[in-house]
Design a protein around this motif. Sequence first.
Motif, PDB file in Angstrom:
ATOM      1  N   ALA A 244       0.845  -1.206   0.000  1.00  0.00           N
ATOM      2  CA  ALA A 244       0.000   0.000   0.000  1.00  0.00           C
ATOM      3  C   ALA A 244       0.874   1.248   0.000  1.00  0.00           C
ATOM      4  O   ALA A 244       0.601   2.219  -0.703  1.00  0.00           O
ATOM      5  CB  ALA A 244      -0.923  -0.004   1.208  1.00  0.00           C
ATOM      6  N   VAL A 245       1.936   1.205   0.782  1.00  0.00           N
ATOM      7  CA  VAL A 245       2.836   2.369   0.897  1.00  0.00           C
ATOM      8  C   VAL A 245       3.668   2.527  -0.378  1.00  0.00           C
ATOM      9  O   VAL A 245       3.800   3.638  -0.915  1.00  0.00           O
ATOM     10  CB  VAL A 245       3.754   2.184   2.127  1.00  0.00           C
ATOM     11  N   LEU A 246       4.216   1.421  -0.863  1.00  0.00           N
ATOM     12  CA  LEU A 246       5.035   1.485  -2.084  1.00  0.00           C
ATOM     13  C   LEU A 246       4.236   2.128  -3.210  1.00  0.00           C
ATOM     14  O   LEU A 246       4.728   2.991  -3.939  1.00  0.00           O
ATOM     15  CB  LEU A 246       5.482   0.085  -2.522  1.00  0.00           C
ATOM     16  N   ASN A 247       2.963   1.705  -3.325  1.00  0.00           N
ATOM     17  CA  ASN A 247       2.158   2.186  -4.456  1.00  0.00           C
ATOM     18  C   ASN A 247       1.768   3.658  -4.339  1.00  0.00           C
ATOM     19  O   ASN A 247       1.358   4.264  -5.325  1.00  0.00           O
ATOM     20  CB  ASN A 247       0.911   1.309  -4.626  1.00  0.00           C
ATOM     21  N   LEU A 248       1.887   4.219  -3.142  1.00  0.00           N
ATOM     22  CA  LEU A 248       1.569   5.646  -2.975  1.00  0.00           C
ATOM     23  C   LEU A 248       2.845   6.490  -3.004  1.00  0.00           C
ATOM     24  O   LEU A 248       2.791   7.712  -3.119  1.00  0.00           O
ATOM     25  CB  LEU A 248       0.843   5.837  -1.638  1.00  0.00           C
ATOM     26  N   SER A 249       4.002   5.845  -2.888  1.00  0.00           N
ATOM     27  CA  SER A 249       5.241   6.590  -2.626  1.00  0.00           C
ATOM     28  C   SER A 249       5.638   7.518  -3.776  1.00  0.00           C
ATOM     29  O   SER A 249       6.208   8.585  -3.545  1.00  0.00           O
ATOM     30  CB  SER A 249       6.384   5.623  -2.304  1.00  0.00           C
ATOM     31  N   GLY A 250       5.338   7.145  -5.028  1.00  0.00           N
ATOM     32  CA  GLY A 250       5.692   8.010  -6.164  1.00  0.00           C
ATOM     33  C   GLY A 250       4.937   9.328  -6.095  1.00  0.00           C
ATOM     34  O   GLY A 250       5.512  10.402  -6.313  1.00  0.00           O
ATOM     35  N   ARG A 251       3.634   9.235  -5.751  1.00  0.00           N
ATOM     36  CA  ARG A 251       2.826  10.460  -5.631  1.00  0.00           C
ATOM     37  C   ARG A 251       3.328  11.310  -4.471  1.00  0.00           C
ATOM     38  O   ARG A 251       3.378  12.540  -4.561  1.00  0.00           O
ATOM     39  CB  ARG A 251       1.353  10.087  -5.418  1.00  0.00           C
ATOM     40  N   ILE A 252       3.713  10.660  -3.388  1.00  0.00           N
ATOM     41  CA  ILE A 252       4.236  11.395  -2.225  1.00  0.00           C
ATOM     42  C   ILE A 252       5.539  12.105  -2.608  1.00  0.00           C
ATOM     43  O   ILE A 252       5.730  13.289  -2.339  1.00  0.00           O
ATOM     44  CB  ILE A 252       4.485  10.425  -1.041  1.00  0.00           C
ATOM     45  N   ALA A 253       6.422  11.361  -3.283  1.00  0.00           N
ATOM     46  CA  ALA A 253       7.722  11.940  -3.666  1.00  0.00           C
ATOM     47  C   ALA A 253       7.525  13.117  -4.619  1.00  0.00           C
ATOM     48  O   ALA A 253       8.236  14.128  -4.534  1.00  0.00           O
ATOM     49  CB  ALA A 253       8.606  10.867  -4.303  1.00  0.00           C
ATOM     50  N   ARG A 254       6.539  13.000  -5.524  1.00  0.00           N
ATOM     51  CA  ARG A 254       6.292  14.094  -6.477  1.00  0.00           C
ATOM     52  C   ARG A 254       5.820  15.354  -5.733  1.00  0.00           C
ATOM     53  O   ARG A 254       6.301  16.451  -5.997  1.00  0.00           O
ATOM     54  CB  ARG A 254       5.235  13.644  -7.505  1.00  0.00           C
ATOM     55  N   LEU A 255       4.891  15.173  -4.777  1.00  0.00           N
ATOM     56  CA  LEU A 255       4.391  16.337  -4.016  1.00  0.00           C
ATOM     57  C   LEU A 255       5.538  16.985  -3.238  1.00  0.00           C
ATOM     58  O   LEU A 255       5.678  18.206  -3.221  1.00  0.00           O
ATOM     59  CB  LEU A 255       3.293  15.892  -3.037  1.00  0.00           C
TER      60      LEU A 255
END
Length: 405
Positions: A244-255
């Motif tokens: 769940a975290v891995l799949n959200l991490s790209g969006r988090i890193a972009r923000l």
Amino acid sequence: MTMAASLLIVGAGPAGLMAALVAASRNPPHGVTVVERLPAAGVKLAASGGGRGNLSHIATEDEFVAAFGKHGRFTLPAFRALPPEALQRLLKDIGVPTLVDDTGRVYPRSQSAAAVRDALFHACRKAGVRFQFGQQVQSLTVPATPEEQWRVDSWTAHSVLLAAGGQSTPRLGSDGSGFALARSLGYSIIPPVPALTSIQTMETWPGILRGVSLPDATLAIADSRGSAVRGELLFTHRGLSGPAVLNLSGRIARLRYDGHPVILRLSVMPDLPSFARQRTIAGTRRILSWLSESLPRSLATVLLELSGIPRDLTFSRLAMGQERALLLHLTACPLTVSSTGGFEQSMATAGGITLKQVCPETLAGRLTPRLFLAGEILDLDGPTGGWNLHWAFCSGYLAGMKAGF
Ligand SMILES: Cc1cc2nc3c(=O)[nH]c(=O)nc-3n(C[C@H](O)[C@H](O)[C@H](O)COP(=O)(O)OP(=O)(O)OC[C@H]3O[C@@H](n4cnc5c(N)ncnc54)[C@H](O)[C@@H]3O)c2cc1C
């Protein structure tokens, strides 16, 4: 000494190997050369899926497009050229039978990603592909006239395929140098950020729970229009990991790259039963023992503490304010991201060559003649589950088909 190739491929990852195989097998006299900076082919492929290689994901066109988010439609022509079942057949033909697990993930039956890499490499060799290992391509020079050849360091080539990957886990190959090569030709690069990586939080309480995992949690970015991610979650000594975290991490890193602080909302009980009902049917029951039926006891204890509720409190004595606090911590617990795992440990790169400058039907770059682009170097990244390798394979297939003629 100048060496000549009809098609020169930069990078022997899954995209480059697949392209080389297709180009060389469909057009044997075509001279295909692959230049790879590491001493061997497909080093990242061989390490993928913890060595087991989650090669693809059985999916419809719509599911594949959805997995790649807002740019997903770009993947369609490549996906249609090599859908998952066709990849399975191709791999079987080169000696790698596959199996599909009950979630749709495709693995080699041997459970060996290295065997897949070896089979692709040998199939390429058999088809006449030449390899140059241990050479990092430093410069690409565009042909000045349509009759002229590309110059790639000391090679000349009719066509070039840039399949140099992103910049995640550089010890396994791609180190971002492909982006510099594309930039030198005038292509725009959406700034790369690490995706499929763990996150660290300002809050220290996840560290108390390190090693504890939840099979079904929901994680969302507060104040964001993007959808929440649901799946397995793991507490680590500095934050969170798990699919769940891995799949959200790209969006988090972009923000974070764009300068926005990121606050997450974690729901550890996506299907929460009613407190009012508990009060009626089990008023004398301790809340901790009730919570511990659905959650690891250590997590239930921490969440009660965060909600300001004593461990021995019963449902009948739960005050309204406490109930609100508990509800918040069970369904939308705030966590502030302090950092993400970085390129060193990320499994994919979000960002890359902007898709506007690439033709999806051929994967040819729009700014330069006879330059093709495939795999993770493009501004596309998918979730865990075999999507990224499938993109590498199918985009390599399409680019190899178009560049090989
Ligand atoms: C540890 C790990 C596990 C993974 N597991 C999975 C999984 O199970 N399933 C899944 O779908 N995805 C997985 N991925 C992601 C997947 O491996 C990548 O998306 C995929 O390898 C991208 O393929 P590619 O060919 O585009 O790039 P790469 O595989 O990165 O290959 C690019 C190649 O180009 C070479 N290169 C780069 N620059 C130059 C240059 N200037 N000159 C010469 N050569 C150059 C690199 O050395 C590299 O070998 C994993 C990633 C990692 C890091």
